[in-house]
Structure formats: C-alpha cells, structure tokens
Design a protein around this motif. Structure first.
Motif, PDB file in Angstrom:
ATOM      1  N   CYS A  11     -37.878 -36.629  44.966  1.00 25.80           N
ATOM      2  CA  CYS A  11     -36.594 -36.004  45.542  1.00 25.80           C
ATOM      3  C   CYS A  11     -35.905 -36.942  46.264  1.00 25.80           C
ATOM      4  O   CYS A  11     -34.897 -37.214  45.871  1.00 25.80           O
ATOM      5  CB  CYS A  11     -37.377 -34.900  46.113  1.00 25.80           C
ATOM      6  SG  CYS A  11     -37.432 -34.041  45.602  1.00 25.80           S
ATOM      7  N   PHE A  16     -32.390 -37.724  44.856  1.00 31.40           N
ATOM      8  CA  PHE A  16     -31.402 -36.566  45.568  1.00 31.40           C
ATOM      9  C   PHE A  16     -30.964 -37.051  47.250  1.00 31.40           C
ATOM     10  O   PHE A  16     -30.101 -36.630  47.820  1.00 31.40           O
ATOM     11  CB  PHE A  16     -31.735 -35.551  45.952  1.00 31.40           C
ATOM     12  CG  PHE A  16     -31.803 -34.380  44.792  1.00 31.40           C
ATOM     13  CD1 PHE A  16     -31.306 -33.427  44.407  1.00 31.40           C
ATOM     14  CD2 PHE A  16     -33.636 -34.116  44.588  1.00 31.40           C
ATOM     15  CE1 PHE A  16     -31.036 -32.835  42.662  1.00 31.40           C
ATOM     16  CE2 PHE A  16     -33.627 -33.686  42.528  1.00 31.40           C
ATOM     17  CZ  PHE A  16     -32.790 -32.645  42.151  1.00 31.40           C
ATOM     18  N   ARG A  42     -32.840 -37.306  49.556  1.00 31.51           N
ATOM     19  CA  ARG A  42     -33.695 -36.676  50.863  1.00 31.51           C
ATOM     20  C   ARG A  42     -34.501 -36.239  50.052  1.00 31.51           C
ATOM     21  O   ARG A  42     -35.197 -35.719  49.756  1.00 31.51           O
ATOM     22  CB  ARG A  42     -33.418 -35.750  51.155  1.00 31.51           C
ATOM     23  CG  ARG A  42     -33.120 -34.583  52.529  1.00 31.51           C
ATOM     24  CD  ARG A  42     -32.693 -33.378  52.826  1.00 31.51           C
ATOM     25  NE  ARG A  42     -33.296 -32.595  53.750  1.00 31.51           N
ATOM     26  CZ  ARG A  42     -33.068 -30.973  54.223  1.00 31.51           C
ATOM     27  NH1 ARG A  42     -32.060 -30.791  53.495  1.00 31.51           N
ATOM     28  NH2 ARG A  42     -33.967 -30.719  55.249  1.00 31.51           N
ATOM     29  N   ASN A  92     -38.706 -33.910  51.345  1.00 28.18           N
ATOM     30  CA  ASN A  92     -38.900 -32.614  51.670  1.00 28.18           C
ATOM     31  C   ASN A  92     -37.715 -31.684  51.001  1.00 28.18           C
ATOM     32  O   ASN A  92     -37.573 -30.738  51.999  1.00 28.18           O
ATOM     33  CB  ASN A  92     -39.191 -32.844  53.344  1.00 28.18           C
ATOM     34  CG  ASN A  92     -40.131 -33.753  53.605  1.00 28.18           C
ATOM     35  OD1 ASN A  92     -41.717 -34.051  53.465  1.00 28.18           O
ATOM     36  ND2 ASN A  92     -39.805 -34.778  54.923  1.00 28.18           N
ATOM     37  N   LEU A  93     -37.478 -31.418  50.279  1.00 26.94           N
ATOM     38  CA  LEU A  93     -37.003 -30.974  49.541  1.00 26.94           C
ATOM     39  C   LEU A  93     -37.863 -29.420  49.276  1.00 26.94           C
ATOM     40  O   LEU A  93     -38.173 -30.250  48.683  1.00 26.94           O
ATOM     41  CB  LEU A  93     -35.678 -31.280  48.497  1.00 26.94           C
ATOM     42  CG  LEU A  93     -34.383 -31.961  49.259  1.00 26.94           C
ATOM     43  CD1 LEU A  93     -33.817 -32.953  47.864  1.00 26.94           C
ATOM     44  CD2 LEU A  93     -33.527 -31.497  50.091  1.00 26.94           C
ATOM     45  N   VAL A 131     -28.647 -29.686  48.818  1.00 25.90           N
ATOM     46  CA  VAL A 131     -29.728 -30.704  49.404  1.00 25.90           C
ATOM     47  C   VAL A 131     -29.375 -31.028  51.089  1.00 25.90           C
ATOM     48  O   VAL A 131     -30.770 -30.714  51.815  1.00 25.90           O
ATOM     49  CB  VAL A 131     -29.072 -32.595  49.203  1.00 25.90           C
ATOM     50  CG1 VAL A 131     -30.381 -33.526  49.518  1.00 25.90           C
ATOM     51  CG2 VAL A 131     -29.286 -32.015  46.996  1.00 25.90           C
ATOM     52  N   GLN A 132     -28.440 -31.129  51.378  1.00 26.64           N
ATOM     53  CA  GLN A 132     -28.102 -31.269  52.497  1.00 26.64           C
ATOM     54  C   GLN A 132     -28.637 -30.675  53.354  1.00 26.64           C
ATOM     55  O   GLN A 132     -29.013 -30.577  54.425  1.00 26.64           O
ATOM     56  CB  GLN A 132     -26.805 -32.029  52.818  1.00 26.64           C
ATOM     57  CG  GLN A 132     -26.715 -33.098  52.554  1.00 26.64           C
ATOM     58  CD  GLN A 132     -27.916 -34.556  53.025  1.00 26.64           C
ATOM     59  OE1 GLN A 132     -28.080 -34.657  54.219  1.00 26.64           O
ATOM     60  NE2 GLN A 132     -28.085 -35.091  51.352  1.00 26.64           N
ATOM     61  N   GLY A 183     -31.734 -27.069  51.770  1.00 21.80           N
ATOM     62  CA  GLY A 183     -32.689 -28.502  51.693  1.00 21.80           C
ATOM     63  C   GLY A 183     -33.320 -27.351  50.286  1.00 21.80           C
ATOM     64  O   GLY A 183     -34.475 -27.799  50.337  1.00 21.80           O
ATOM     65  N   VAL A 184     -32.491 -27.530  49.287  1.00 20.80           N
ATOM     66  CA  VAL A 184     -33.343 -27.589  47.575  1.00 20.80           C
ATOM     67  C   VAL A 184     -33.098 -28.361  46.462  1.00 20.80           C
ATOM     68  O   VAL A 184     -31.156 -28.513  46.503  1.00 20.80           O
ATOM     69  CB  VAL A 184     -32.697 -25.980  47.682  1.00 20.80           C
ATOM     70  CG1 VAL A 184     -33.371 -25.103  46.060  1.00 20.80           C
ATOM     71  CG2 VAL A 184     -33.421 -24.586  48.554  1.00 20.80           C
ATOM     72  N   ALA A 185     -34.161 -28.572  45.781  1.00 16.77           N
ATOM     73  CA  ALA A 185     -33.316 -29.645  45.331  1.00 16.77           C
ATOM     74  C   ALA A 185     -33.318 -28.190  43.590  1.00 16.77           C
ATOM     75  O   ALA A 185     -34.397 -28.205  43.378  1.00 16.77           O
ATOM     76  CB  ALA A 185     -34.407 -30.338  44.557  1.00 16.77           C
ATOM     77  N   LYS A 222     -32.649 -20.030  50.852  1.00 13.43           N
ATOM     78  CA  LYS A 222     -31.848 -20.759  51.953  1.00 13.43           C
ATOM     79  C   LYS A 222     -30.651 -20.483  51.527  1.00 13.43           C
ATOM     80  O   LYS A 222     -29.897 -21.127  51.634  1.00 13.43           O
ATOM     81  CB  LYS A 222     -32.728 -22.099  51.451  1.00 13.43           C
ATOM     82  CG  LYS A 222     -34.194 -22.474  52.585  1.00 13.43           C
ATOM     83  CD  LYS A 222     -35.233 -23.695  51.694  1.00 13.43           C
ATOM     84  CE  LYS A 222     -36.250 -23.969  52.459  1.00 13.43           C
ATOM     85  NZ  LYS A 222     -35.953 -24.682  53.917  1.00 13.43           N
TER      86      LYS A 222
END
Length: 395
Positions: A26, A30, A32, A34-35, A346-347, A350-352, A385
């Motif tokens: 991820c 992305f 980041r 820990n998505l 993403v930010q 927190g989901v990809a 989320k």
C-alpha cells in the motif's frame, strides 16, 4: 453454507509480512502504509483444504525439478467445465500459460500484426489496454453504455468497428470492473457479428466461477459460430492461487491454437509451475463445495454492502454486481473531484480502493473499485470509514 465453511471463510488471517501485494505494498501504491486494502483482486480467504493438502503432500517429496503438465490435469479441467457449465472441450484444445494476462499478450502477438485493430470495452481491466499498446496494435475502444437497465454493449458501434477492419476483440466476461455477466443472447449477438466480419474473440473468463445473480454464466465456446473464439480460464482467481501462476487458453480452432502455442513456446513459458499444476488439478477435482461456499459468502457481502451504501451513503451509487467479487462504485455525486475523493480515501478514511481512472481514463472518472472478497468485518469497517469521510465532506 455449512458451519465449517462459515467459520473457515470468516476467520481472520494476517497477510502482512508475506510479500502480499494487497496488504504489503500500500505504501508503494498509495503513499501510506496501514491502509485497509480493498483493492487488488485477490481474496483474503485461505484456499480450499484439499488444495493445501495436495500441495503439502507434494512438498514432502522435497525434489522440485522440471515438470510437465499431466493428462490428469486436463481431465480435471474438462470435468470442472462439464459439471459446472455443461461445456465439453477436447483435451487437445487446452494450452497452458502462466496467467490469463500472459495469455492475452500471447493471443495479441500471435493472432494479429503490428497496426491491426483490436477492440476492447472500457471501463475495463487495465492490462487489456497494455496488451494492445505494448505490441504496437491499434486500440479501438467500444465503451460500454450506462443505461437505465444497467451496463450494456454498444452493438451498433461494435458492428461498425468490425466492418472497418478490426482483427481481434478482447472480451471480459464477467466484466471487470462493472460486474456484468453477459446473457447468452448478448454473447450470441456478439459472436455472430464477429463471425460475420472475421473477427477473433478472446474471452477473459477468469471470474466465471463467481456468479452472484440470476444470469447463468455462458461460456463463449458453448455458443454457435464460436469456432474462432479463444476462452481464457484459470483456477487462480476462483481458489486464491494467483501466486502459483497457472492458467489455460482453450482454443478449438487448430490453426489459431498452433499460432498461440508457438508464441507460448517462443516466450519459453510452456513449462508449468509444479505447485500451480498440482493446485489447479486439486481445485477442479475437489473444489466444488468450497467454491459454492465462497460464492455464497461473497454474495452476502455484496448484499450487505449494497444495503449499507444505499441507506447510509446515498451520495454513492452502486448496483449489485452479477459476477466477480468486485463492486463498481459511482462516486460522482459526492461533490468533490475524483482526485480529491481519492486523496481523502487514503488520507482521511485510510481505505485503499482502485481508482476508476485505471480502467480507461476519463470513462472511469468518479468511479472506484471495491473488493468484497474478504471477511465481513473488513467490508463493514471499510464502509464505515468511507461513510464517516463522506459525512465530514458534506458537513
């Protein structure tokens, strides 16, 4: 679904630290870590126990030298196609390659020449575009139509494109990402047009076993006038075996088959992965009950997700997909640009998710692909989320 499979599929399995693209990359894709990854099209379910047992038994031998595809492997695939789809194929029709995408590449190279026109139907899986452009073929787009009845093919444009000299079409059935399982009459109309104009149809049917709706999956080789069609299949999507690299190209036309076989040989990819061959054989011989349970579990996830989105995130539109475990989300009415929505996913959330722009550029603007092949708790958490993010945007 019996209690064993319910618990088996609902179990939490930590995939982090296994060089898993979906969970471990991820940060690369992305920006980041820990998505919650709902993107790459593989499942978070352990494969069928019979497959794991077959691999473990062979691993005990501790010699993994060069191997060959066996007659049993072909019989297993023939049995699966006959039991599940009523389709009989000759063993001679079956060629093996490392993956369905590899097979698409082989078919484009073997069955067309530089400059030839190849038709695809965006929004569609990204490698379809790459297969045409990479080998200097001419890309011809036949965009799907969004109608009040759902996504449909544009047959009028398709016939014009065939008449104008298209040599080959890459079909996706079930369609990734819009989730249509093309009805038999729709496919027959397509195949009839292709036969009339001498167009070869290469049908990617890797998601065929994930049939979630009332429309039965029609294998392209079961249709009249399908002599110039190529059917691409694999157990890897159905049984979560993508890392084992095994697929089949089933080609009834001997002339076309020899051309594709020569391309596979030229690429030196004809020798199987020993564990891929064993896994696919076990899947097709012993995987019916597990496959039925997985389809039921994903159907439940789909129905849960549709109800959640319609009742709690009405700014996002979705239709229950008929096939595959991939949901196509229309986020155009959320009120921000595609890029901003993606950034906030993403930010903030927190989901990809996969960006719809990866499936044909502007035709995918405002859309995102959501992978439902995971335990229910992950689907619910991801949607919560996204709901929280959308509410904050509209506050």
């Amino acid at each position: 679904m019996n209690s064993f499979y319910r618990q088996y599929l609902d179990a939490e399995v930590d995939r982090r630290g296994t060089n898993c693209e979906k969970w471990d990359r991820c940060g690369e894709y992305f920006g980041r870590e820990n998505l919650l990854p709902m993107w790459v099209a593989d499942m978070d379910f352990r494969t069928a126990p019979a497959i794991a047992e077959a691999i473990a038994k062979r691993a005990e031998h501790a010699i993994y030298g060069y191997t060959e595809n066996s007659a049993e492997e072909k019989r297993a695939e023939q049995g699966w196609l006959k039991r599940r789809y009523g389709l009989e194929v000759d063993s001679d029709w079956i060629l093996y390659s490392p993956g369905v995408v590899d097979s698409i590449y082989f078919c484009v190279r073997a069955l067309t020449e530089a400059g030839d026109q190849v038709v695809i139907q965006p929004p569609v899986y990204g490698p379809f575009f790459r297969a045409v452009r990479l080998f200097d073929r001419t890309l011809v787009e036949n965009p799907l139509l969004r109608t009040e009845r759902g996504w449909e093919m544009d047959y009028d444009l398709l016939e014009k494109q065939f008449a104008d000299g298209a040599k080959l079409m890459i079909l996706c059935n079930p369609h990734n990402p819009v989730g249509r399982v093309w009805r038999r009459d729709e496919l027959q109309r397509l195949v009839d047009l292709a036969a009339r104009y001498g167009v070869i149809v290469v049908s990617d049917e890797i998601h065929a076993d994930f049939n979630l709706g009332a429309t039965p999956h029609t294998r392209i080789l079961s249709l009249a006038h399908s002599e110039n069609c190529v059917m691409l299949t694999s157990a890897t999507k159905s049984f979560n075996l993508a890392g084992l690299r095994q697929s089949s190209a089933i080609i009834p036309n001997a002339e076309l088959r020899e051309k594709v076989k020569a391309e596979i040989t030229r690429a030196h990819t004809g020798t199987p992965n020993i564990f891929g061959a064993i896994a696919q054989t076990a899947a097709y011989n012993c995987g019916d009950e597990w496959m039925d349970a997985v389809v039921e579990y994903i159907r439940e996830n789909r129905d849960f997700a549709v109800d959640f989105i319609r009742s709690r995130i009405p700014q996002i539109h979705c239709e229950p997909q008929e096939g595959s475990y991939l949901m196509w989300l229309d986020c155009r009415e959320v009120g921000v640009s595609h890029e901003e929505f993606f950034r906030r996913l993403v930010q903030d959330a927190g989901v990809a998710l996969n960006s719809g722009m990866d499936y044909g550029g502007e035709v995918g603007r405002g859309y995102f692909r959501f992978n439902l092949a995971t335990r229910r708790a992950n689907v619910e958490l991801a949607l919560q989320k996204i709901e929280k993010m959308v509410r904050s945007m509209n506050a």
